[in-house]
Design a protein around this motif. Sequence first.
Motif, PDB file in Angstrom:
ATOM      1  N   MET A   1      15.124 -14.214 -74.081  1.00  0.00           N
ATOM      2  CA  MET A   1      15.607 -14.129 -75.447  1.00  0.00           C
ATOM      3  C   MET A   1      17.029 -13.573 -75.491  1.00  0.00           C
ATOM      4  O   MET A   1      17.765 -13.835 -76.412  1.00  0.00           O
ATOM      5  N   GLU A   2      17.445 -12.800 -74.477  1.00  0.00           N
ATOM      6  CA  GLU A   2      18.772 -12.181 -74.507  1.00  0.00           C
ATOM      7  C   GLU A   2      19.823 -13.068 -73.863  1.00  0.00           C
ATOM      8  O   GLU A   2      20.947 -12.654 -73.675  1.00  0.00           O
ATOM      9  N   GLY A   3      19.467 -14.287 -73.499  1.00  0.00           N
ATOM     10  CA  GLY A   3      20.381 -15.170 -72.786  1.00  0.00           C
ATOM     11  C   GLY A   3      21.499 -15.727 -73.635  1.00  0.00           C
ATOM     12  O   GLY A   3      21.554 -15.538 -74.850  1.00  0.00           O
ATOM     13  N   GLU A   4      22.391 -16.404 -72.959  1.00  0.00           N
ATOM     14  CA  GLU A   4      23.553 -16.975 -73.622  1.00  0.00           C
ATOM     15  C   GLU A   4      23.193 -18.101 -74.578  1.00  0.00           C
ATOM     16  O   GLU A   4      24.015 -18.482 -75.404  1.00  0.00           O
ATOM     17  N   GLU A   5      21.980 -18.638 -74.500  1.00  0.00           N
ATOM     18  CA  GLU A   5      21.605 -19.711 -75.431  1.00  0.00           C
ATOM     19  C   GLU A   5      21.550 -19.206 -76.873  1.00  0.00           C
ATOM     20  O   GLU A   5      21.483 -19.985 -77.804  1.00  0.00           O
ATOM     21  N   PHE A   6      21.589 -17.890 -77.054  1.00  0.00           N
ATOM     22  CA  PHE A   6      21.578 -17.317 -78.395  1.00  0.00           C
ATOM     23  C   PHE A   6      22.949 -16.778 -78.774  1.00  0.00           C
ATOM     24  O   PHE A   6      23.069 -15.961 -79.667  1.00  0.00           O
ATOM     25  N   SER A   7      23.971 -17.239 -78.076  1.00  0.00           N
ATOM     26  CA  SER A   7      25.325 -16.752 -78.320  1.00  0.00           C
ATOM     27  C   SER A   7      26.293 -17.916 -78.466  1.00  0.00           C
ATOM     28  O   SER A   7      26.059 -19.014 -78.010  1.00  0.00           O
ATOM     29  N   CYS A   8      27.397 -17.610 -79.127  1.00  0.00           N
ATOM     30  CA  CYS A   8      28.560 -18.474 -79.119  1.00  0.00           C
ATOM     31  C   CYS A   8      29.728 -17.542 -78.823  1.00  0.00           C
ATOM     32  O   CYS A   8      29.527 -16.347 -78.622  1.00  0.00           O
ATOM     33  N   LYS A   9      30.926 -18.053 -78.802  1.00  0.00           N
ATOM     34  CA  LYS A   9      32.051 -17.168 -78.479  1.00  0.00           C
ATOM     35  C   LYS A   9      32.378 -16.208 -79.622  1.00  0.00           C
ATOM     36  O   LYS A   9      33.154 -15.285 -79.446  1.00  0.00           O
ATOM     37  N   HIS A  10      31.745 -16.416 -80.778  1.00  0.00           N
ATOM     38  CA  HIS A  10      32.018 -15.573 -81.935  1.00  0.00           C
ATOM     39  C   HIS A  10      30.937 -14.525 -82.188  1.00  0.00           C
ATOM     40  O   HIS A  10      31.241 -13.412 -82.573  1.00  0.00           O
ATOM     41  N   TYR A  11      29.678 -14.912 -82.002  1.00  0.00           N
ATOM     42  CA  TYR A  11      28.556 -14.039 -82.346  1.00  0.00           C
ATOM     43  C   TYR A  11      27.401 -14.211 -81.383  1.00  0.00           C
ATOM     44  O   TYR A  11      27.250 -15.232 -80.727  1.00  0.00           O
ATOM     45  N   LYS A  12      26.532 -13.203 -81.374  1.00  0.00           N
ATOM     46  CA  LYS A  12      25.246 -13.276 -80.696  1.00  0.00           C
ATOM     47  C   LYS A  12      24.207 -13.167 -81.797  1.00  0.00           C
ATOM     48  O   LYS A  12      24.168 -12.173 -82.527  1.00  0.00           O
ATOM     49  N   ARG A  13      23.390 -14.208 -81.977  1.00  0.00           N
ATOM     50  CA  ARG A  13      22.368 -14.216 -83.034  1.00  0.00           C
ATOM     51  C   ARG A  13      21.258 -15.187 -82.656  1.00  0.00           C
ATOM     52  O   ARG A  13      21.466 -16.109 -81.885  1.00  0.00           O
ATOM     53  N   LYS A  14      20.096 -14.988 -83.254  1.00  0.00           N
ATOM     54  CA  LYS A  14      18.923 -15.768 -82.875  1.00  0.00           C
ATOM     55  C   LYS A  14      18.532 -16.781 -83.937  1.00  0.00           C
ATOM     56  O   LYS A  14      17.360 -17.044 -84.170  1.00  0.00           O
ATOM     57  N   CYS A  15      19.534 -17.342 -84.591  1.00  0.00           N
ATOM     58  CA  CYS A  15      19.298 -18.428 -85.538  1.00  0.00           C
ATOM     59  C   CYS A  15      20.561 -19.275 -85.607  1.00  0.00           C
ATOM     60  O   CYS A  15      21.612 -18.874 -85.105  1.00  0.00           O
ATOM     61  N   LYS A  16      20.405 -20.444 -86.204  1.00  0.00           N
ATOM     62  CA  LYS A  16      21.544 -21.329 -86.419  1.00  0.00           C
ATOM     63  C   LYS A  16      21.604 -21.681 -87.897  1.00  0.00           C
ATOM     64  O   LYS A  16      20.577 -21.748 -88.573  1.00  0.00           O
ATOM     65  N   PHE A  17      22.814 -21.924 -88.367  1.00  0.00           N
ATOM     66  CA  PHE A  17      22.996 -22.382 -89.740  1.00  0.00           C
ATOM     67  C   PHE A  17      22.662 -23.859 -89.835  1.00  0.00           C
ATOM     68  O   PHE A  17      23.071 -24.646 -88.983  1.00  0.00           O
ATOM     69  N   VAL A  18      21.937 -24.247 -90.868  1.00  0.00           N
ATOM     70  CA  VAL A  18      21.779 -25.648 -91.225  1.00  0.00           C
ATOM     71  C   VAL A  18      22.920 -25.927 -92.192  1.00  0.00           C
ATOM     72  O   VAL A  18      22.982 -25.351 -93.277  1.00  0.00           O
ATOM     73  N   THR A  19      23.853 -26.775 -91.773  1.00  0.00           N
ATOM     74  CA  THR A  19      25.066 -26.982 -92.567  1.00  0.00           C
ATOM     75  C   THR A  19      24.874 -28.124 -93.549  1.00  0.00           C
ATOM     76  O   THR A  19      24.700 -29.278 -93.151  1.00  0.00           O
ATOM     77  N   PRO A  20      24.918 -27.829 -94.842  1.00  0.00           N
ATOM     78  CA  PRO A  20      24.651 -28.844 -95.861  1.00  0.00           C
ATOM     79  C   PRO A  20      25.756 -29.907 -95.945  1.00  0.00           C
ATOM     80  O   PRO A  20      25.493 -31.029 -96.357  1.00  0.00           O
ATOM     81  N   CYS A  21      26.951 -29.570 -95.503  1.00  0.00           N
ATOM     82  CA  CYS A  21      28.077 -30.501 -95.607  1.00  0.00           C
ATOM     83  C   CYS A  21      27.938 -31.681 -94.650  1.00  0.00           C
ATOM     84  O   CYS A  21      28.399 -32.784 -94.957  1.00  0.00           O
ATOM     85  N   CYS A  22      27.312 -31.458 -93.489  1.00  0.00           N
ATOM     86  CA  CYS A  22      27.206 -32.537 -92.498  1.00  0.00           C
ATOM     87  C   CYS A  22      25.828 -32.568 -91.835  1.00  0.00           C
ATOM     88  O   CYS A  22      25.638 -33.250 -90.839  1.00  0.00           O
ATOM     89  N   ASP A  23      24.882 -31.809 -92.385  1.00  0.00           N
ATOM     90  CA  ASP A  23      23.508 -31.743 -91.889  1.00  0.00           C
ATOM     91  C   ASP A  23      23.457 -31.457 -90.387  1.00  0.00           C
ATOM     92  O   ASP A  23      22.724 -32.083 -89.641  1.00  0.00           O
ATOM     93  N   GLY A  24      24.261 -30.475 -89.968  1.00  0.00           N
ATOM     94  CA  GLY A  24      24.284 -30.086 -88.563  1.00  0.00           C
ATOM     95  C   GLY A  24      23.633 -28.734 -88.350  1.00  0.00           C
ATOM     96  O   GLY A  24      23.181 -28.076 -89.294  1.00  0.00           O
ATOM     97  N   LEU A  25      23.571 -28.322 -87.088  1.00  0.00           N
ATOM     98  CA  LEU A  25      23.071 -27.005 -86.702  1.00  0.00           C
ATOM     99  C   LEU A  25      24.165 -26.314 -85.897  1.00  0.00           C
ATOM    100  O   LEU A  25      24.621 -26.851 -84.880  1.00  0.00           O
ATOM    101  N   TYR A  26      24.582 -25.169 -86.358  1.00  0.00           N
ATOM    102  CA  TYR A  26      25.649 -24.438 -85.680  1.00  0.00           C
ATOM    103  C   TYR A  26      25.303 -22.965 -85.619  1.00  0.00           C
ATOM    104  O   TYR A  26      24.733 -22.401 -86.552  1.00  0.00           O
ATOM    105  N   ARG A  27      25.677 -22.328 -84.528  1.00  0.00           N
ATOM    106  CA  ARG A  27      25.429 -20.896 -84.352  1.00  0.00           C
ATOM    107  C   ARG A  27      26.195 -20.087 -85.401  1.00  0.00           C
ATOM    108  O   ARG A  27      25.729 -19.059 -85.859  1.00  0.00           O
ATOM    109  N   CYS A  28      27.399 -20.560 -85.782  1.00  0.00           N
ATOM    110  CA  CYS A  28      28.168 -19.839 -86.806  1.00  0.00           C
ATOM    111  C   CYS A  28      29.145 -20.795 -87.488  1.00  0.00           C
ATOM    112  O   CYS A  28      29.363 -21.912 -87.022  1.00  0.00           O
ATOM    113  N   ARG A  29      29.766 -20.335 -88.573  1.00  0.00           N
ATOM    114  CA  ARG A  29      30.691 -21.183 -89.324  1.00  0.00           C
ATOM    115  C   ARG A  29      31.954 -21.482 -88.533  1.00  0.00           C
ATOM    116  O   ARG A  29      32.565 -22.536 -88.698  1.00  0.00           O
TER     117      ARG A  29
END
Length: 165
Positions: A1-29
């Motif tokens: 759970m603490e691995g890099e799969e839960f990180s991006c270069k901006h944040y470490k978090r255990k969820c992704k945003f569902v982006t309504p503008c393009c229906d994508g999944l991103y770790r952060c804006r």
Amino acid sequence: MEGEEFSCKHYKRKCKFVTPCCDGLYRCRFCHDEEQSHTLQRDDVTLVECSQCGERQSVQESCLKCGLQFGQYFCFDCKLYDDEDKQQFHCTGCGICRVGGRSNYFHCHRCDMCLPNHLEGAHKCVEKVSRSNCPVCQEDIHTARIPSQIPPCNHLIHKTCFDNM
């Protein structure tokens, strides 16, 4: 759970945003904005996807299905999750989250920004100084993740831009 799969270069978090503008999944804006030709407005995000069980749900601190806490720090107003302690705090005056510890900063209502405590009563107020673009790179100063600096001219400038001059 603490691995890099839960990180991006901006944040470490255990969820992704569902982006309504393009229906994508991103770790952060910021990750979204780097990949897309448009900007994700944080207020538009209403759904997140749990990185552990994949459940899509409204923006909240923990997963409704598996109970996973998405980040040690959570701000509903900013849709901000972070699993690293940066002494985050939400400033109502600024309308965004800041780092560095609330007790180390005060909000100057005239300048319309948070400043270090040692500047309280010892800085020259410039009306809404942070609500403009950096004079060098023309990027927004108020919501930037880059620290800013106040040179002798009292204009606000990104520290990196100032150092590169």
